[in-house]
Scaffold this motif. Structure first.
Motif, PDB file in Angstrom:
ATOM      1  N   UNK A  17      -1.610  -3.824  -8.547  1.00  0.00           N
ATOM      2  CA  UNK A  17      -2.240  -4.446  -7.384  1.00  0.00           C
ATOM      3  C   UNK A  17      -1.927  -3.744  -6.082  1.00  0.00           C
ATOM      4  N   UNK A  18      -1.094  -2.714  -6.135  1.00  0.00           N
ATOM      5  CA  UNK A  18      -0.734  -1.955  -4.928  1.00  0.00           C
ATOM      6  C   UNK A  18      -1.884  -1.026  -4.556  1.00  0.00           C
ATOM      7  N   UNK A  19      -2.331  -1.100  -3.306  1.00  0.00           N
ATOM      8  CA  UNK A  19      -3.391  -0.218  -2.839  1.00  0.00           C
ATOM      9  C   UNK A  19      -2.900   1.206  -2.708  1.00  0.00           C
ATOM     10  N   UNK A  20      -3.733   2.150  -3.075  1.00  0.00           N
ATOM     11  CA  UNK A  20      -3.346   3.560  -3.068  1.00  0.00           C
ATOM     12  C   UNK A  20      -4.274   4.351  -2.146  1.00  0.00           C
ATOM     13  N   UNK A  21      -3.683   5.125  -1.265  1.00  0.00           N
ATOM     14  CA  UNK A  21      -4.430   6.064  -0.428  1.00  0.00           C
ATOM     15  C   UNK A  21      -4.173   7.456  -0.989  1.00  0.00           C
ATOM     16  N   UNK A  22      -5.239   8.192  -1.272  1.00  0.00           N
ATOM     17  CA  UNK A  22      -5.073   9.564  -1.745  1.00  0.00           C
ATOM     18  C   UNK A  22      -5.678  10.520  -0.729  1.00  0.00           C
ATOM     19  N   UNK A  23      -5.404  11.800  -0.882  1.00  0.00           N
ATOM     20  CA  UNK A  23      -5.913  12.772   0.079  1.00  0.00           C
ATOM     21  C   UNK A  23      -6.344  14.056  -0.576  1.00  0.00           C
ATOM     22  N   UNK A  24      -7.286  14.726   0.049  1.00  0.00           N
ATOM     23  CA  UNK A  24      -7.661  16.064  -0.385  1.00  0.00           C
ATOM     24  C   UNK A  24      -6.821  17.070   0.392  1.00  0.00           C
ATOM     25  N   UNK A  25      -6.570  18.202  -0.198  1.00  0.00           N
ATOM     26  CA  UNK A  25      -5.866  19.264   0.511  1.00  0.00           C
ATOM     27  C   UNK A  25      -6.774  19.850   1.586  1.00  0.00           C
ATOM     28  N   UNK A  26      -6.187  20.282   2.690  1.00  0.00           N
ATOM     29  CA  UNK A  26      -6.985  20.953   3.721  1.00  0.00           C
ATOM     30  C   UNK A  26      -7.732  22.150   3.132  1.00  0.00           C
ATOM     31  N   UNK A  27      -7.098  22.831   2.179  1.00  0.00           N
ATOM     32  CA  UNK A  27      -7.719  23.997   1.575  1.00  0.00           C
ATOM     33  C   UNK A  27      -8.948  23.697   0.741  1.00  0.00           C
ATOM     34  N   UNK A  81      -8.214   0.314 -12.960  1.00  0.00           N
ATOM     35  CA  UNK A  81      -6.800  -0.048 -13.122  1.00  0.00           C
ATOM     36  C   UNK A  81      -5.965   0.316 -11.904  1.00  0.00           C
ATOM     37  N   UNK A  82      -6.187   1.526 -11.365  1.00  0.00           N
ATOM     38  CA  UNK A  82      -5.460   1.956 -10.171  1.00  0.00           C
ATOM     39  C   UNK A  82      -6.317   1.656  -8.945  1.00  0.00           C
ATOM     40  N   UNK A  83      -5.723   0.951  -7.999  1.00  0.00           N
ATOM     41  CA  UNK A  83      -6.474   0.409  -6.865  1.00  0.00           C
ATOM     42  C   UNK A  83      -6.506   1.405  -5.705  1.00  0.00           C
ATOM     43  N   UNK A  84      -7.311   2.446  -5.844  1.00  0.00           N
ATOM     44  CA  UNK A  84      -7.465   3.420  -4.760  1.00  0.00           C
ATOM     45  C   UNK A  84      -8.391   2.818  -3.710  1.00  0.00           C
ATOM     46  N   UNK A  85      -7.914   2.761  -2.467  1.00  0.00           N
ATOM     47  CA  UNK A  85      -8.660   2.085  -1.413  1.00  0.00           C
ATOM     48  C   UNK A  85      -9.183   3.025  -0.332  1.00  0.00           C
ATOM     49  N   UNK A  86      -8.607   4.229  -0.248  1.00  0.00           N
ATOM     50  CA  UNK A  86      -8.979   5.146   0.828  1.00  0.00           C
ATOM     51  C   UNK A  86      -8.738   6.579   0.383  1.00  0.00           C
ATOM     52  N   UNK A 128       0.842  -1.191   0.000  1.00  0.00           N
ATOM     53  CA  UNK A 128       0.000   0.000   0.000  1.00  0.00           C
ATOM     54  C   UNK A 128       0.881   1.245   0.000  1.00  0.00           C
ATOM     55  N   UNK A 129       0.420   2.287  -0.669  1.00  0.00           N
ATOM     56  CA  UNK A 129       1.143   3.547  -0.733  1.00  0.00           C
ATOM     57  C   UNK A 129       0.185   4.676  -0.388  1.00  0.00           C
ATOM     58  N   UNK A 130       0.630   5.545   0.496  1.00  0.00           N
ATOM     59  CA  UNK A 130      -0.184   6.708   0.840  1.00  0.00           C
ATOM     60  C   UNK A 130       0.384   7.951   0.187  1.00  0.00           C
ATOM     61  N   UNK A 131      -0.430   8.593  -0.640  1.00  0.00           N
ATOM     62  CA  UNK A 131      -0.098   9.884  -1.226  1.00  0.00           C
ATOM     63  C   UNK A 131      -0.750  10.975  -0.385  1.00  0.00           C
ATOM     64  N   UNK A 132      -0.093  12.130  -0.298  1.00  0.00           N
ATOM     65  CA  UNK A 132      -0.665  13.223   0.488  1.00  0.00           C
ATOM     66  C   UNK A 132      -1.667  14.035  -0.322  1.00  0.00           C
ATOM     67  N   UNK A 156     -16.081   0.129  -2.283  1.00  0.00           N
ATOM     68  CA  UNK A 156     -14.699  -0.195  -2.643  1.00  0.00           C
ATOM     69  C   UNK A 156     -13.690   0.805  -2.103  1.00  0.00           C
ATOM     70  N   UNK A 157     -14.124   2.023  -1.874  1.00  0.00           N
ATOM     71  CA  UNK A 157     -13.219   3.082  -1.428  1.00  0.00           C
ATOM     72  C   UNK A 157     -13.762   3.688  -0.136  1.00  0.00           C
ATOM     73  N   UNK A 158     -12.949   3.666   0.908  1.00  0.00           N
ATOM     74  CA  UNK A 158     -13.362   4.241   2.182  1.00  0.00           C
ATOM     75  C   UNK A 158     -12.972   5.720   2.253  1.00  0.00           C
ATOM     76  N   UNK A 159     -13.618   6.442   3.159  1.00  0.00           N
ATOM     77  CA  UNK A 159     -13.333   7.870   3.367  1.00  0.00           C
ATOM     78  C   UNK A 159     -13.010   8.089   4.840  1.00  0.00           C
ATOM     79  N   UNK A 160     -11.903   8.774   5.110  1.00  0.00           N
ATOM     80  CA  UNK A 160     -11.548   9.068   6.499  1.00  0.00           C
ATOM     81  C   UNK A 160     -10.757  10.370   6.547  1.00  0.00           C
TER      82      UNK A 160
END
Length: 341
Positions: free
Chosen positions: A74-84, A110-115, A56-60, A153-157
């Motif tokens: 097959x690598x899970x991807x965590x993405x994020x929204x900017x605080x702004x 194709x890209x496995x975004x999980x969170x 798994x990889x977490x992007x900011x 399929x995609x969680x939000x936190x």
């Protein structure tokens, strides 16, 4: 970059190559920060990750090039929204829909975004306007995912600082600062209802920096020590990581959220620091990261959550040479960028 730092990266590379990509390794992730001007290409980074047992990889943020480079791996991807972006996400459902369409739907499947993490350490930001809009923003992102048939399929936190805890010692007395009670309860109710994790950033390095005794260092590095007894539970904790995670577990349980899972969004140890940054060294970085990986792989869990490993994202894949602050801020990289100085 010194030869000694290369030794660190080689050791971590060996540790992460030891075990193939079995499902039992799915709890090991890594943070990919990009506050740097010397990073390898997304394609090279994707190739590196595929050679390891990192799952798994977490992007900011939601870097398109990196998300595309990880497609079909097959690598899970965590993405994020900017605080702004939180105010617009909270107030405008169309903005939330467009954000999800652009940053998630466009890459599916194709890209496995999980969170999707909505913001980073928002509740501790001190910005009351931003804090009040965090939960509505999370809800709108979740609604947008549901509308795109991706809600299952995609969680939000969102990600929290450990300073959200008012008390953490002993672990059984862990409790959140009541100043954030109502806001935090809303976020936790969201986590509970949607099955999304409570993400935290525990750093034993900072605990040692404020208590630089030899026995504290051994406790933080998973090295032999006499442990620390929790007088309430009679559990003798043998490392700081377990103690910090269990303090969060106790705080969640005390608020009535026993079913909310914990994710460690960041943890790591710097290999270099300023003269006043006690404990920042190559040897300690090797010990912490290597012993943490071994601890996770043992599946022993923590005393309050035995028999399983909490999903843990190591900080960080590469150094970020443009970060401000003390030297340690630019010295957490597990792997050496080929074009680092």
């Amino acid at each position: 970059m010194s030869a000694l730092h290369f030794t660190v990266t080689f050791l971590l590379l060996t540790l992460l190559l030891e075990v193939n990509k079995a499902k039992s390794q799915s709890f090991i992730g890594v943070n990919y920060g990009q506050v740097a001007d010397n990073l390898p290409s997304p394609a090279a980074t994707s190739k590196l990750l595929q050679s390891t047992s990192i799952q798994k990889v977490r992007l900011y943020g939601s870097d398109a090039a990196m998300i595309k480079a990880l497609a079909s791996t097959g690598i899970g991807i965590v993405i994020g929204t900017a605080n702004g972006d939180i105010p617009a996400l909270a107030s405008d459902s169309n903005f939330a829909k467009n954000w999800v369409d652009t940053n998630e739907v466009a890459y599916y499947p194709a890209s496995k975004i999980i969170l999707i993490n909505v913001g980073n350490e928002v509740i501790m930001s001190g910005d009351n306007n931003l804090i009040s809009q965090l939960l509505p923003a999370m809800q709108n992102v979740k609604n947008a995912l549901d509308a795109a048939s991706l809600g299952d399929k995609v969680k939000v936190s969102t990600v929290h600082s450990m300073t959200l805890l008012k008390q953490s010692e002993p672990p059984s007395s862990g409790s959140f600062d009541p100043a954030y009670g109502d806001m935090l309860k809303g976020v936790l109710a969201f986590n509970n209802a949607t099955g999304s994790p409570f993400a935290i950033n525990p750093y034993p390095f900072f605990a040692y920096r404020s208590d630089p005794r030899p026995e504290t260092l051994a406790f933080c590095l998973f090295q032999p020590n006499s442990g620390r007894l929790d007088g309430n539970t009679k559990i003798n904790y043998m490392n700081m990581f377990d103690a910090q995670v269990d303090a969060v577990r106790s705080a969640l349980d005390a608020m009535g959220f026993k079913n909310v899972e914990i994710v460690v969004a960041e943890t790591g140890w710097p290999y270099k620091g300023d003269s006043d940054e006690v404990g920042a060294s190559i040897e300690n970085a090797k010990a912490y990261n290597g012993n943490l990986i071994a601890h996770l792989r043992s599946m022993v869990g923590t005393p309050l959550m035995p028999g399983k490993s909490v999903d843990t994202y190591l900080f960080a894949l590469y150094d970020e040479n443009l970060k401000s602050g003390p030297t340690s801020e630019r010295s957490f990289g597990l792997y050496r960028s080929p074009i680092s100085p």
